[in-house]
Design a protein around this motif. Structure first.
Motif, PDB file in Angstrom:
ATOM      1  N   MET A   1       0.860  -1.164   0.000  1.00  0.00           N
ATOM      2  CA  MET A   1       0.000   0.000   0.000  1.00  0.00           C
ATOM      3  C   MET A   1       0.906   1.226   0.000  1.00  0.00           C
ATOM      4  SD  MET A   1      -3.504   0.728   0.634  1.00  0.00           S
ATOM      5  CE  MET A   1      -4.134  -0.762   1.267  1.00  0.00           C
ATOM      6  N   CYS A   2       0.648   2.143  -0.920  1.00  0.00           N
ATOM      7  CA  CYS A   2       1.419   3.383  -0.931  1.00  0.00           C
ATOM      8  C   CYS A   2       0.469   4.549  -0.705  1.00  0.00           C
ATOM      9  CB  CYS A   2       2.183   3.543  -2.238  1.00  0.00           C
ATOM     10  SG  CYS A   2       1.174   4.015  -3.640  1.00  0.00           S
ATOM     11  N   MET A   3       1.028   5.650  -0.235  1.00  0.00           N
ATOM     12  CA  MET A   3       0.214   6.803   0.063  1.00  0.00           C
ATOM     13  C   MET A   3       0.723   8.000  -0.730  1.00  0.00           C
ATOM     14  SD  MET A   3      -0.297   9.732   2.384  1.00  0.00           S
ATOM     15  CE  MET A   3       1.023   9.575   3.511  1.00  0.00           C
ATOM     16  N   CYS A   4      -0.205   8.669  -1.399  1.00  0.00           N
ATOM     17  CA  CYS A   4       0.111   9.900  -2.109  1.00  0.00           C
ATOM     18  C   CYS A   4      -0.644  11.012  -1.392  1.00  0.00           C
ATOM     19  CB  CYS A   4      -0.351   9.826  -3.553  1.00  0.00           C
ATOM     20  SG  CYS A   4       0.285   8.402  -4.438  1.00  0.00           S
ATOM     21  N   GLU A   5       0.033  12.105  -1.118  1.00  0.00           N
ATOM     22  CA  GLU A   5      -0.613  13.206  -0.417  1.00  0.00           C
ATOM     23  C   GLU A   5      -0.379  14.507  -1.160  1.00  0.00           C
ATOM     24  OE1 GLU A   5      -0.748  15.356   3.966  1.00  0.00           O
ATOM     25  OE2 GLU A   5       0.385  13.517   3.708  1.00  0.00           O
ATOM     26  N   ARG A   6      -1.427  15.314  -1.205  1.00  0.00           N
ATOM     27  CA  ARG A   6      -1.346  16.596  -1.891  1.00  0.00           C
ATOM     28  C   ARG A   6      -2.242  17.589  -1.162  1.00  0.00           C
ATOM     29  NH1 ARG A   6      -3.141  17.953  -8.056  1.00  0.00           N
ATOM     30  NH2 ARG A   6      -2.276  20.038  -8.081  1.00  0.00           N
ATOM     31  N   THR A   7      -1.764  18.811  -1.014  1.00  0.00           N
ATOM     32  CA  THR A   7      -2.575  19.869  -0.415  1.00  0.00           C
ATOM     33  C   THR A   7      -2.814  20.937  -1.470  1.00  0.00           C
ATOM     34  OG1 THR A   7      -1.682  19.454   1.786  1.00  0.00           O
ATOM     35  CG2 THR A   7      -2.733  21.585   1.426  1.00  0.00           C
ATOM     36  N   ILE A   8      -4.076  21.331  -1.586  1.00  0.00           N
ATOM     37  CA  ILE A   8      -4.493  22.304  -2.590  1.00  0.00           C
ATOM     38  C   ILE A   8      -5.166  23.467  -1.871  1.00  0.00           C
ATOM     39  CG2 ILE A   8      -5.977  22.669  -4.612  1.00  0.00           C
ATOM     40  CD1 ILE A   8      -5.753  19.515  -4.946  1.00  0.00           C
ATOM     41  N   ILE A   9      -4.824  24.680  -2.268  1.00  0.00           N
ATOM     42  CA  ILE A   9      -5.467  25.881  -1.721  1.00  0.00           C
ATOM     43  C   ILE A   9      -6.471  26.374  -2.764  1.00  0.00           C
ATOM     44  CG2 ILE A   9      -5.147  28.240  -0.875  1.00  0.00           C
ATOM     45  CD1 ILE A   9      -3.788  26.119   0.882  1.00  0.00           C
ATOM     46  N   THR A  10      -7.726  26.527  -2.332  1.00  0.00           N
ATOM     47  CA  THR A  10      -8.732  27.088  -3.232  1.00  0.00           C
ATOM     48  C   THR A  10      -9.144  28.455  -2.699  1.00  0.00           C
ATOM     49  OG1 THR A  10     -10.619  26.052  -2.099  1.00  0.00           O
ATOM     50  CG2 THR A  10      -9.566  24.798  -3.880  1.00  0.00           C
ATOM     51  N   LYS A  11      -9.557  29.321  -3.612  1.00  0.00           N
ATOM     52  CA  LYS A  11      -9.901  30.691  -3.228  1.00  0.00           C
ATOM     53  C   LYS A  11     -11.389  30.998  -3.413  1.00  0.00           C
ATOM     54  CE  LYS A  11      -5.263  32.196  -4.391  1.00  0.00           C
ATOM     55  NZ  LYS A  11      -4.535  32.391  -3.268  1.00  0.00           N
ATOM     56  N   SER A  12     -12.159  29.966  -3.812  1.00  0.00           N
ATOM     57  CA  SER A  12     -13.598  30.169  -4.003  1.00  0.00           C
ATOM     58  C   SER A  12     -14.307  28.820  -3.991  1.00  0.00           C
ATOM     59  CB  SER A  12     -13.863  30.858  -5.343  1.00  0.00           C
ATOM     60  OG  SER A  12     -13.528  29.983  -6.414  1.00  0.00           O
ATOM     61  N   ALA A  13     -15.619  28.868  -3.849  1.00  0.00           N
ATOM     62  CA  ALA A  13     -16.424  27.648  -3.910  1.00  0.00           C
ATOM     63  C   ALA A  13     -16.280  26.981  -5.275  1.00  0.00           C
ATOM     64  CB  ALA A  13     -17.889  27.962  -3.613  1.00  0.00           C
ATOM     65  N   VAL A  14     -16.183  27.775  -6.321  1.00  0.00           N
ATOM     66  CA  VAL A  14     -16.025  27.233  -7.673  1.00  0.00           C
ATOM     67  C   VAL A  14     -14.726  26.432  -7.774  1.00  0.00           C
ATOM     68  CG1 VAL A  14     -15.664  27.850 -10.105  1.00  0.00           C
ATOM     69  CG2 VAL A  14     -17.459  28.992  -8.781  1.00  0.00           C
ATOM     70  N   GLN A  15     -13.644  26.959  -7.237  1.00  0.00           N
ATOM     71  CA  GLN A  15     -12.375  26.231  -7.263  1.00  0.00           C
ATOM     72  C   GLN A  15     -12.446  24.949  -6.425  1.00  0.00           C
ATOM     73  OE1 GLN A  15      -9.153  28.840  -6.156  1.00  0.00           O
ATOM     74  NE2 GLN A  15      -9.148  29.878  -8.139  1.00  0.00           N
ATOM     75  N   THR A  16     -13.129  25.000  -5.290  1.00  0.00           N
ATOM     76  CA  THR A  16     -13.289  23.804  -4.456  1.00  0.00           C
ATOM     77  C   THR A  16     -14.043  22.733  -5.238  1.00  0.00           C
ATOM     78  OG1 THR A  16     -13.209  25.078  -2.406  1.00  0.00           O
ATOM     79  CG2 THR A  16     -14.294  22.922  -2.299  1.00  0.00           C
ATOM     80  N   LYS A  17     -15.072  23.138  -5.966  1.00  0.00           N
ATOM     81  CA  LYS A  17     -15.835  22.187  -6.789  1.00  0.00           C
ATOM     82  C   LYS A  17     -14.985  21.630  -7.931  1.00  0.00           C
ATOM     83  CE  LYS A  17     -20.375  24.072  -5.702  1.00  0.00           C
ATOM     84  NZ  LYS A  17     -21.567  24.769  -6.211  1.00  0.00           N
ATOM     85  N   GLN A  18     -14.092  22.429  -8.478  1.00  0.00           N
ATOM     86  CA  GLN A  18     -13.206  21.950  -9.546  1.00  0.00           C
ATOM     87  C   GLN A  18     -12.239  20.888  -9.028  1.00  0.00           C
ATOM     88  OE1 GLN A  18     -11.531  25.664 -10.914  1.00  0.00           O
ATOM     89  NE2 GLN A  18     -13.080  25.908 -12.522  1.00  0.00           N
ATOM     90  N   VAL A  19     -11.727  21.070  -7.828  1.00  0.00           N
ATOM     91  CA  VAL A  19     -10.860  20.060  -7.213  1.00  0.00           C
ATOM     92  C   VAL A  19     -11.644  18.760  -7.046  1.00  0.00           C
ATOM     93  CG1 VAL A  19      -9.579  19.434  -5.115  1.00  0.00           C
ATOM     94  CG2 VAL A  19      -9.376  21.748  -6.063  1.00  0.00           C
ATOM     95  N   ALA A  20     -12.881  18.890  -6.598  1.00  0.00           N
ATOM     96  CA  ALA A  20     -13.743  17.712  -6.413  1.00  0.00           C
ATOM     97  C   ALA A  20     -14.008  17.008  -7.736  1.00  0.00           C
ATOM     98  CB  ALA A  20     -15.063  18.140  -5.768  1.00  0.00           C
ATOM     99  N   LEU A  21     -14.224  17.783  -8.789  1.00  0.00           N
ATOM    100  CA  LEU A  21     -14.470  17.215 -10.120  1.00  0.00           C
ATOM    101  C   LEU A  21     -13.297  16.334 -10.550  1.00  0.00           C
ATOM    102  CD1 LEU A  21     -16.009  18.872 -13.149  1.00  0.00           C
ATOM    103  CD2 LEU A  21     -13.702  18.002 -13.385  1.00  0.00           C
ATOM    104  N   HIS A  22     -12.084  16.815 -10.363  1.00  0.00           N
ATOM    105  CA  HIS A  22     -10.898  16.036 -10.748  1.00  0.00           C
ATOM    106  C   HIS A  22     -10.776  14.765  -9.912  1.00  0.00           C
ATOM    107  CE1 HIS A  22      -9.430  18.930 -13.629  1.00  0.00           C
ATOM    108  NE2 HIS A  22      -9.532  19.894 -12.740  1.00  0.00           N
ATOM    109  N   LEU A  23     -11.047  14.876  -8.622  1.00  0.00           N
ATOM    110  CA  LEU A  23     -10.973  13.690  -7.774  1.00  0.00           C
ATOM    111  C   LEU A  23     -12.077  12.699  -8.137  1.00  0.00           C
ATOM    112  CD1 LEU A  23      -9.537  12.205  -5.487  1.00  0.00           C
ATOM    113  CD2 LEU A  23     -11.103  13.341  -3.894  1.00  0.00           C
ATOM    114  N   ALA A  24     -13.267  13.190  -8.427  1.00  0.00           N
ATOM    115  CA  ALA A  24     -14.384  12.308  -8.798  1.00  0.00           C
ATOM    116  C   ALA A  24     -14.040  11.478 -10.028  1.00  0.00           C
ATOM    117  CB  ALA A  24     -15.649  13.130  -9.052  1.00  0.00           C
TER     118      ALA A  24
END
Length: 160
Positions: free
Chosen positions: A1-24
């Motif tokens: 099992m390997c672990m990948c970690e990433r932290t993303i800074i969003t500046k708006s609800a739209v950007q937060t939703k875009q991060v979610a879209l990529h993860l989805a």
């Protein structure tokens, strides 16, 4: 099992939703012998529900997404996806012990290969979740609409 970690800074609800879209999109392509689980943690108002709205939209869900705080769980059926048949949205905010979620059938849901399960306040049911759960930790940023989203993905390594 390997672990990948990433932290993303969003500046708006739209950007937060875009991060979610990529993860989805990534989660929908993952192979698993059980439900794919995305655990969300963070303070009230840190962006968990906004993230889930973007995630659900990426899967083609047109319904308005709200936290199921009082009903605990909402299931959305997907018609256009081939691998994923439904999205389960759980809000564990009102859960005091993991056994409460067991009584609601969480173990059965976790066995469903055709499901993606998103759990807000997942730290309250952590011991029930599979080892390869994707953890997303939300924090308020320094500015009003800024959010820090740390994503930890655990992946099984291929056998040699």
């Amino acid at each position: 099992m390997c672990m990948c970690e990433r932290t993303i800074i969003t500046k708006s609800a739209v950007q937060t939703k875009q991060v979610a879209l990529h993860l989805a999109k990534k989660v929908a392509r993952m192979k698993s012998d059980h439900a794919r689980v995305v655990a969300l943690t963070g303070n009230l108002g840190a962006g968990k529900t906004t993230f889930i709205q973007g995630f659900a939209a990426a899967l083609g869900i047109k319904e308005k997404i709200q936290s199921p705080t009082f009903v605990l769980m909402k299931i959305y059926f997907l018609s256009r996806q081939k691998k994923i048949k439904h999205l389960v949205h759980i809000d564990a905010y009102r859960i005091e012990t993991s056994s409460e979620m067991e009584h609601l059938g969480l173990r059965d849901l976790l066995e469903d290969q055709d499901a993606i399960i998103l759990i807000e306040w997942a730290d309250r049911v952590k011991k029930l979740l599979p080892r390869d759960t994707i953890w997303t930790m939300f924090e308020h940023g320094k500015k009003l609409n800024e959010r820090s989203i740390a994503i930890k993905i655990f992946q099984k390594l291929p056998r040699n």
